[in-house]
Design an enzyme around this catalytic site. Sequence first.
Site, PDB file in Angstrom:
ATOM      1  N   THR A   1       0.833  -1.216   0.000  1.00 35.51           N
ATOM      2  CA  THR A   1       0.000   0.000   0.000  1.00 35.51           C
ATOM      3  C   THR A   1       0.864   1.261   0.000  1.00 35.51           C
ATOM      4  OG1 THR A   1      -1.675  -1.205   1.265  1.00 35.51           O
ATOM      5  CG2 THR A   1      -1.842   1.200   1.260  1.00 35.51           C
TER       6      THR A   1
ATOM      7  N   ARG B   1       8.407  -9.463  -1.397  1.00 35.20           N
ATOM      8  CA  ARG B   1       8.474 -10.888  -1.057  1.00 35.20           C
ATOM      9  C   ARG B   1       8.239 -11.747  -2.282  1.00 35.20           C
ATOM     10  NH1 ARG B   1       5.080 -10.643   4.298  1.00 35.20           N
ATOM     11  NH2 ARG B   1       3.778  -9.604   2.771  1.00 35.20           N
TER      12      ARG B   1
ATOM     13  N   GLY C   1      -0.549   9.206   9.455  1.00 31.60           N
ATOM     14  CA  GLY C   1      -0.604   9.152   7.985  1.00 31.60           C
ATOM     15  C   GLY C   1      -0.074  10.391   7.322  1.00 31.60           C
TER      16      GLY C   1
ATOM     17  N   ILE D   1      -0.751  13.592   7.857  1.00 34.23           N
ATOM     18  CA  ILE D   1      -0.661  14.858   8.608  1.00 34.23           C
ATOM     19  C   ILE D   1       0.798  15.115   8.986  1.00 34.23           C
ATOM     20  CG2 ILE D   1      -1.439  16.133  10.650  1.00 34.23           C
ATOM     21  CD1 ILE D   1      -3.745  14.145  10.948  1.00 34.23           C
TER      22      ILE D   1
ATOM     23  N   GLY E   1      -6.701  -1.177   2.613  1.00 37.45           N
ATOM     24  CA  GLY E   1      -5.260  -1.005   2.873  1.00 37.45           C
ATOM     25  C   GLY E   1      -4.968  -0.155   4.102  1.00 37.45           C
TER      26      GLY E   1
ATOM     27  N   GLU F   1      -3.141  -2.701   9.705  1.00 37.69           N
ATOM     28  CA  GLU F   1      -1.802  -3.286   9.794  1.00 37.69           C
ATOM     29  C   GLU F   1      -1.842  -4.736   9.320  1.00 37.69           C
ATOM     30  OE1 GLU F   1       1.044  -1.476  10.838  1.00 37.69           O
ATOM     31  OE2 GLU F   1      -0.504  -0.024  10.389  1.00 37.69           O
TER      32      GLU F   1
ATOM     33  N   ASP G   1      -0.957  -0.107  17.743  1.00 38.62           N
ATOM     34  CA  ASP G   1      -0.491   0.831  16.718  1.00 38.62           C
ATOM     35  C   ASP G   1      -0.563   2.272  17.249  1.00 38.62           C
ATOM     36  OD1 ASP G   1       0.055   1.458  13.735  1.00 38.62           O
ATOM     37  OD2 ASP G   1      -1.742   2.638  14.175  1.00 38.62           O
TER      38      ASP G   1
ATOM     39  N   LYS H   1       2.510   5.081  18.008  1.00 34.64           N
ATOM     40  CA  LYS H   1       2.519   6.472  17.517  1.00 34.64           C
ATOM     41  C   LYS H   1       2.591   7.467  18.684  1.00 34.64           C
ATOM     42  CE  LYS H   1      -0.152   5.187  13.418  1.00 34.64           C
ATOM     43  NZ  LYS H   1      -1.507   4.900  12.947  1.00 34.64           N
TER      44      LYS H   1
HETATM   45  P1  NAP Z   1       1.737  -3.945   2.875  1.00 34.88           P
HETATM   46  O1  NAP Z   1       0.704  -3.424   1.944  1.00 34.88           O
HETATM   47  O2  NAP Z   1       1.514  -5.254   3.512  1.00 34.88           O
HETATM   48  O3  NAP Z   1       3.122  -3.956   2.083  1.00 34.88           O
HETATM   49  C1  NAP Z   1       4.278  -4.542   2.607  1.00 34.88           C
HETATM   50  C2  NAP Z   1       5.283  -4.700   1.473  1.00 34.88           C
HETATM   51  O4  NAP Z   1       6.511  -5.152   2.007  1.00 34.88           O
HETATM   52  C3  NAP Z   1       4.843  -5.714   0.420  1.00 34.88           C
HETATM   53  O5  NAP Z   1       5.161  -5.232  -0.870  1.00 34.88           O
HETATM   54  C4  NAP Z   1       5.702  -6.949   0.742  1.00 34.88           C
HETATM   55  O6  NAP Z   1       6.020  -7.711  -0.412  1.00 34.88           O
HETATM   56  C5  NAP Z   1       6.958  -6.288   1.277  1.00 34.88           C
HETATM   57  N1  NAP Z   1       7.664  -7.174   2.211  1.00 34.88           N
HETATM   58  C6  NAP Z   1       7.225  -7.629   3.414  1.00 34.88           C
HETATM   59  N2  NAP Z   1       8.137  -8.421   3.977  1.00 34.88           N
HETATM   60  C7  NAP Z   1       9.173  -8.476   3.116  1.00 34.88           C
HETATM   61  C8  NAP Z   1      10.419  -9.163   3.114  1.00 34.88           C
HETATM   62  N3  NAP Z   1      10.786  -9.955   4.117  1.00 34.88           N
HETATM   63  N4  NAP Z   1      11.234  -9.003   2.057  1.00 34.88           N
HETATM   64  C9  NAP Z   1      10.888  -8.214   1.018  1.00 34.88           C
HETATM   65  N5  NAP Z   1       9.720  -7.536   0.952  1.00 34.88           N
HETATM   66  C10 NAP Z   1       8.879  -7.667   1.994  1.00 34.88           C
HETATM   67  O7  NAP Z   1       1.988  -2.907   4.057  1.00 34.88           O
HETATM   68  P2  NAP Z   1       1.691  -1.354   4.072  1.00 34.88           P
HETATM   69  O8  NAP Z   1       0.275  -1.130   4.485  1.00 34.88           O
HETATM   70  O9  NAP Z   1       2.184  -0.714   2.840  1.00 34.88           O
HETATM   71  O10 NAP Z   1       2.558  -0.888   5.324  1.00 34.88           O
HETATM   72  C11 NAP Z   1       3.966  -0.762   5.209  1.00 34.88           C
HETATM   73  C12 NAP Z   1       4.484   0.014   6.433  1.00 34.88           C
HETATM   74  O11 NAP Z   1       3.879   1.303   6.475  1.00 34.88           O
HETATM   75  C13 NAP Z   1       4.153  -0.635   7.785  1.00 34.88           C
HETATM   76  O12 NAP Z   1       5.190  -0.369   8.672  1.00 34.88           O
HETATM   77  C14 NAP Z   1       2.896   0.122   8.227  1.00 34.88           C
HETATM   78  O13 NAP Z   1       2.734   0.144   9.617  1.00 34.88           O
HETATM   79  C15 NAP Z   1       3.197   1.500   7.714  1.00 34.88           C
HETATM   80  N6  NAP Z   1       2.058   2.379   7.449  1.00 34.88           N
HETATM   81  C16 NAP Z   1       0.987   1.923   6.737  1.00 34.88           C
HETATM   82  C17 NAP Z   1      -0.056   2.780   6.436  1.00 34.88           C
HETATM   83  C18 NAP Z   1      -1.237   2.329   5.633  1.00 34.88           C
HETATM   84  O14 NAP Z   1      -2.191   3.118   5.494  1.00 34.88           O
HETATM   85  N7  NAP Z   1      -1.251   1.132   5.102  1.00 34.88           N
HETATM   86  C19 NAP Z   1       0.006   4.120   6.865  1.00 34.88           C
HETATM   87  C20 NAP Z   1       1.120   4.554   7.602  1.00 34.88           C
HETATM   88  C21 NAP Z   1       2.138   3.679   7.882  1.00 34.88           C
HETATM   89  P3  NAP Z   1       4.871  -8.518  -1.241  1.00 34.88           P
HETATM   90  O15 NAP Z   1       3.965  -7.452  -1.801  1.00 34.88           O
HETATM   91  O16 NAP Z   1       5.604  -9.250  -2.289  1.00 34.88           O
HETATM   92  O17 NAP Z   1       4.190  -9.378  -0.225  1.00 34.88           O
HETATM   93  N1  HSE Z   2      -3.049   0.858  10.395  1.00 37.81           N
HETATM   94  C1  HSE Z   2      -2.746   2.236  10.563  1.00 37.81           C
HETATM   95  C2  HSE Z   2      -4.016   2.987  10.862  1.00 37.81           C
HETATM   96  C3  HSE Z   2      -2.102   2.772   9.320  1.00 37.81           C
HETATM   97  O1  HSE Z   2      -5.108   2.463  10.588  1.00 37.81           O
HETATM   98  O2  HSE Z   2      -3.951   4.103  11.374  1.00 37.81           O
HETATM   99  C4  HSE Z   2      -1.632   4.194   9.469  1.00 37.81           C
HETATM  100  O3  HSE Z   2      -0.590   4.292  10.379  1.00 37.81           O
END
Ligand code: NAP
Ligand code: HSE
Length: 442
Positions: free
Chosen positions: A13, A45, A134, A136, A187, A190, A201, A205
């Site tokens: 995401t 991955r 996010g 902000i 998306g 977590e 989470d 923060k």
């Molecule tokens: P996600 O959609 O699950 O994406 C994770 C990515 O990391 C995927 O592309 C996965 O590969 C790759 N990955 C995971 N383990 C790996 C490994 N061992 N080797 C290589 N690649 C690996 O997660 P996300 O929602 O983007 O979140 C990513 C980070 O941002 C997290 O720390 C989360 O807390 C943070 N975050 C998320 C949001 C949100 O709104 N989603 C907002 C703020 C912060 P594959 O695609 O091949 O599986």
């Molecule tokens: N899972 C987190 C949330 C993503 O819903 O706030 C943003 O940090």
Amino acid sequence: MKPVKIGVLGLGTVGCGSVTVLTRNAEEIARRAGRKIEVSMAAVRDLDRARICNTEGIRLTTDPFEVANDPEVEIVLELMGGTELAREVVLQAIAEGKHIVTANKALIAIHGNELFSKAQEMGVMVAFEAAVAGGIPIIKAIREGLAANQINWLAGIINGTGNFILTEMKERGRSFENVLTEAQELGYAEADPSFDVEGTDAAHKLTILASIAFGIPLQFEKAMTEGITKITTQDVSYAEELGYRIKHLGVARMSSGGVELRVHPTLIPERQLIANVDGVMNAVLVMGDAVGPTLYYGAGAGDEPTASAVVADTVDVVRALTSDPENRVPHLAFQPDALTDIPILPIEEIKTAYYLRISVEDSPGVLAEITKILGDEEINIESFMQKDVEGEGVNENSSSWVPIILLTKVCREGRMNRAIAAIETLDCVAGEVMRIRVESLD
Ligand code: NAP
Ligand code: HSE
């Protein structure tokens, strides 16, 4: 000038959102940063998975260390999540002299002290704006915009998934599980969604916010954490009748004996702006001694809102590539040797008002028993409401049980814990007392 090459760990995401924004706004971003920014490689991955962003021209690998070690890569965006592998790869990238941008609040809250100290030694930056709230720019606002102030307290809705669930339960009467599934599809959630709904989470923060607000080391293990899983639609509507909204709030407050650090569902008066922050939106209210209250609002999760913060950090790093490491903005806002060891208060010592929902036998004298227990602990009652018998039903002994709702005045948590324990032993009380803390935020 040559473009800056960046390596991205994770194309999910946030990773894909960041690649999309960097590509779509490349020209404008280059004008702001002073150099072009080019994503040269990325780790995932599964190489065969379809991506929601265009990966043309990006070398893909399944080995995150390949990105960390690549001599051409100057900045590593850690957007894969998790704490242990992420820590190892980030430490390796720092050892290789690379700057880090991350959205990973768990990584910063748990390993941030170590990462910042290694980064300091190597003269590289670790930027983490996307880790809190996010899109902000709250880290920048507190660390730079409010640098003149003593921060007295801050309180925020800092988990988008949780706020989305509470809003949908209130507005549409949808079930908890059903809304959580939608949050995962969008998306927002977590990888382990219990982090969202159990408050972990938000605690990650809040730990980060407290450190940059008060100049203390990151101490996630001392945060008091309670999630939203026990909140029922009844509580949501009873709170509304009393003129409150239930929000999952992170509160960090500097008080005389130390710092309060707690996340939990909270009743907030509906007249407060923050009580009206709905859906996936986040908001953080910060009270500074000079500026007074300031409120920051925006999308708390999702691909492009989070990418907005990731890319802004990347631009900051590119701008700072040539500047003196001694004169960069410190990671935790205060210079590393100026952090203080003010204690985090045990939860028993914090003071708030409380909403209590108690299922009681519908018979005379019950209320007196409960108010006596509260009185013995010097807890004052602010208001009281008794609901209809249909709300709670009839127990297996055919006695009628009714929910009573009490709002108390401010008291110490330790006293409330003792009172609740005593109330739960009464024969006229069924099950556990539902307790939600109340914050006026005045
Ligand atoms: P996600 O959609 O699950 O994406 C994770 C990515 O990391 C995927 O592309 C996965 O590969 C790759 N990955 C995971 N383990 C790996 C490994 N061992 N080797 C290589 N690649 C690996 O997660 P996300 O929602 O983007 O979140 C990513 C980070 O941002 C997290 O720390 C989360 O807390 C943070 N975050 C998320 C949001 C949100 O709104 N989603 C907002 C703020 C912060 P594959 O695609 O091949 O599986
Ligand atoms: N899972 C987190 C949330 C993503 O819903 O706030 C943003 O940090």
